[in-house]
Design a protein around this motif. Structure first.
Motif, PDB file in Angstrom:
ATOM      1  N   LEU A  44      46.049  47.884  39.969  1.00 53.13           N
ATOM      2  CA  LEU A  44      44.966  46.952  39.672  1.00 53.13           C
ATOM      3  C   LEU A  44      44.267  46.568  40.972  1.00 53.13           C
ATOM      4  O   LEU A  44      44.859  46.666  42.049  1.00 53.13           O
ATOM      5  CB  LEU A  44      45.506  45.677  39.017  1.00 53.13           C
ATOM      6  CG  LEU A  44      46.316  45.826  37.736  1.00 53.13           C
ATOM      7  CD1 LEU A  44      47.039  44.528  37.424  1.00 53.13           C
ATOM      8  CD2 LEU A  44      45.429  46.229  36.593  1.00 53.13           C
ATOM      9  N   GLN A  45      43.040  46.105  40.867  1.00 53.27           N
ATOM     10  CA  GLN A  45      42.325  45.553  42.008  1.00 53.27           C
ATOM     11  C   GLN A  45      41.584  44.313  41.558  1.00 53.27           C
ATOM     12  O   GLN A  45      41.088  44.262  40.430  1.00 53.27           O
ATOM     13  CB  GLN A  45      41.347  46.568  42.603  1.00 53.27           C
ATOM     14  CG  GLN A  45      42.043  47.683  43.336  1.00 53.27           C
ATOM     15  CD  GLN A  45      41.105  48.647  44.029  1.00 53.27           C
ATOM     16  OE1 GLN A  45      41.525  49.739  44.343  1.00 53.27           O
ATOM     17  NE2 GLN A  45      39.869  48.289  44.290  1.00 53.27           N
ATOM     18  N   GLY A  46      41.538  43.318  42.422  1.00 54.46           N
ATOM     19  CA  GLY A  46      40.833  42.093  42.089  1.00 54.46           C
ATOM     20  C   GLY A  46      41.045  41.032  43.146  1.00 54.46           C
ATOM     21  O   GLY A  46      41.523  41.305  44.249  1.00 54.46           O
ATOM     22  N   VAL A  47      40.723  39.807  42.793  1.00 50.59           N
ATOM     23  CA  VAL A  47      40.782  38.672  43.711  1.00 50.59           C
ATOM     24  C   VAL A  47      42.056  37.871  43.451  1.00 50.59           C
ATOM     25  O   VAL A  47      42.407  37.598  42.296  1.00 50.59           O
ATOM     26  CB  VAL A  47      39.533  37.769  43.522  1.00 50.59           C
ATOM     27  CG1 VAL A  47      39.608  36.531  44.405  1.00 50.59           C
ATOM     28  CG2 VAL A  47      38.262  38.558  43.794  1.00 50.59           C
ATOM     29  N   LEU A  59      46.357  37.751  39.967  1.00 48.50           N
ATOM     30  CA  LEU A  59      45.234  38.639  40.222  1.00 48.50           C
ATOM     31  C   LEU A  59      44.194  38.426  39.142  1.00 48.50           C
ATOM     32  O   LEU A  59      44.519  38.483  37.953  1.00 48.50           O
ATOM     33  CB  LEU A  59      45.689  40.102  40.227  1.00 48.50           C
ATOM     34  CG  LEU A  59      44.565  41.073  40.585  1.00 48.50           C
ATOM     35  CD1 LEU A  59      44.412  41.163  42.096  1.00 48.50           C
ATOM     36  CD2 LEU A  59      44.815  42.435  39.998  1.00 48.50           C
ATOM     37  N   GLN A  60      42.958  38.187  39.546  1.00 47.09           N
ATOM     38  CA  GLN A  60      41.826  38.025  38.623  1.00 47.09           C
ATOM     39  C   GLN A  60      40.907  39.205  38.886  1.00 47.09           C
ATOM     40  O   GLN A  60      40.399  39.370  39.983  1.00 47.09           O
ATOM     41  CB  GLN A  60      41.112  36.714  38.937  1.00 47.09           C
ATOM     42  CG  GLN A  60      40.420  36.054  37.782  1.00 47.09           C
ATOM     43  CD  GLN A  60      39.191  36.753  37.240  1.00 47.09           C
ATOM     44  OE1 GLN A  60      38.933  37.910  37.426  1.00 47.09           O
ATOM     45  NE2 GLN A  60      38.416  36.001  36.507  1.00 47.09           N
ATOM     46  N   ASP A  61      40.721  40.061  37.875  1.00 51.47           N
ATOM     47  CA  ASP A  61      39.898  41.262  38.090  1.00 51.47           C
ATOM     48  C   ASP A  61      38.562  41.228  37.350  1.00 51.47           C
ATOM     49  O   ASP A  61      37.874  42.232  37.262  1.00 51.47           O
ATOM     50  CB  ASP A  61      40.672  42.524  37.727  1.00 51.47           C
ATOM     51  CG  ASP A  61      40.894  42.708  36.241  1.00 51.47           C
ATOM     52  OD1 ASP A  61      40.571  41.784  35.449  1.00 51.47           O
ATOM     53  OD2 ASP A  61      41.379  43.780  35.852  1.00 51.47           O
ATOM     54  N   GLY A  62      38.192  40.086  36.821  1.00 51.98           N
ATOM     55  CA  GLY A  62      36.941  39.984  36.083  1.00 51.98           C
ATOM     56  C   GLY A  62      37.117  40.202  34.592  1.00 51.98           C
ATOM     57  O   GLY A  62      36.231  39.892  33.805  1.00 51.98           O
ATOM     58  N   VAL A 103      47.370  45.813  49.293  1.00 53.97           N
ATOM     59  CA  VAL A 103      46.495  46.146  50.407  1.00 53.97           C
ATOM     60  C   VAL A 103      45.273  45.231  50.351  1.00 53.97           C
ATOM     61  O   VAL A 103      44.630  45.129  49.305  1.00 53.97           O
ATOM     62  CB  VAL A 103      46.047  47.625  50.342  1.00 53.97           C
ATOM     63  CG1 VAL A 103      45.094  47.955  51.481  1.00 53.97           C
ATOM     64  CG2 VAL A 103      47.245  48.569  50.336  1.00 53.97           C
ATOM     65  N   ASP A 104      44.963  44.594  51.470  1.00 54.51           N
ATOM     66  CA  ASP A 104      43.782  43.733  51.554  1.00 54.51           C
ATOM     67  C   ASP A 104      42.547  44.609  51.724  1.00 54.51           C
ATOM     68  O   ASP A 104      42.404  45.323  52.712  1.00 54.51           O
ATOM     69  CB  ASP A 104      43.928  42.777  52.743  1.00 54.51           C
ATOM     70  CG  ASP A 104      42.745  41.830  52.892  1.00 54.51           C
ATOM     71  OD1 ASP A 104      41.852  41.820  52.008  1.00 54.51           O
ATOM     72  OD2 ASP A 104      42.717  41.097  53.895  1.00 54.51           O
ATOM     73  N   LEU A 105      41.648  44.567  50.744  1.00 55.87           N
ATOM     74  CA  LEU A 105      40.406  45.337  50.780  1.00 55.87           C
ATOM     75  C   LEU A 105      39.191  44.438  50.990  1.00 55.87           C
ATOM     76  O   LEU A 105      38.060  44.861  50.783  1.00 55.87           O
ATOM     77  CB  LEU A 105      40.239  46.126  49.468  1.00 55.87           C
ATOM     78  CG  LEU A 105      41.334  47.123  49.125  1.00 55.87           C
ATOM     79  CD1 LEU A 105      41.068  47.735  47.756  1.00 55.87           C
ATOM     80  CD2 LEU A 105      41.453  48.194  50.175  1.00 55.87           C
ATOM     81  N   SER A 106      39.427  43.213  51.410  1.00 54.09           N
ATOM     82  CA  SER A 106      38.358  42.226  51.530  1.00 54.09           C
ATOM     83  C   SER A 106      37.216  42.672  52.431  1.00 54.09           C
ATOM     84  O   SER A 106      36.062  42.288  52.216  1.00 54.09           O
ATOM     85  CB  SER A 106      38.910  40.896  52.056  1.00 54.09           C
ATOM     86  OG  SER A 106      39.865  40.384  51.157  1.00 54.09           O
TER      87      SER A 106
END
Length: 136
Positions: A44-47, A59-62, A103-106
């Protein structure tokens, strides 16, 4: 946990219909099923979000929010991250992700757009047929 099997790329909303699979994986571990798609781990990816000071990060992914179980790392709410981990159910039956990799993708400004395109493509090519198939 069978680490030789790739983690499925999902949105949190895709995981809502997941049910414990009747069959076990090749190593005897538990798995989940959505239609005929059987999996143990998700990507997953998100904030990262924190609902209160006393709770762990989620994790909030929209599309939804999924609680994370992670070690004490230098993570802060608001970071955009990639997470890979075991999809599990807590004692109360609510799902969470036991994080194996984060992994931080910010710092990547196009991260979310590319992720959405990647997930849409893999679902169209592979997962949708499996997720919509009935398991008998």
């Amino acid at each position: 946990m069978d680490y030789s099997v790739a983690a499925v790329k999902m949105y949190v909303t895709h995981l809502k219909p997941a049910k414990p699979a009747k069959e076990l994986t090749s190593n005897g571990g538990s798995a989940f099923a959505i239609g005929s798609l059987i999996f143990q781990r998700v990507w997953l990816q998100g904030v990262l979000v924190q609902e209160s000071e006393n709770t762990s990060l989620s994790l909030q992914d929209g599309t939804g929010v999924l609680p994370l179980q992670i070690g004490q790392e230098a993570l802060k709410p608001g970071m955009y991250v990639l997470v890979v981990g075991a999809y599990l159910l807590g004692a109360d039956g609510s799902p969470f992700l036991l994080v194996h990799k984060i992994v931080d993708l910010s710092s990547n400004p196009d991260r979310d757009t590319f992720w959405r395109l990647e997930v849409a493509e893999i679902h169209k090519l592979f997962y949708d047929k499996l997720m919509n198939a009935s398991t008998h």
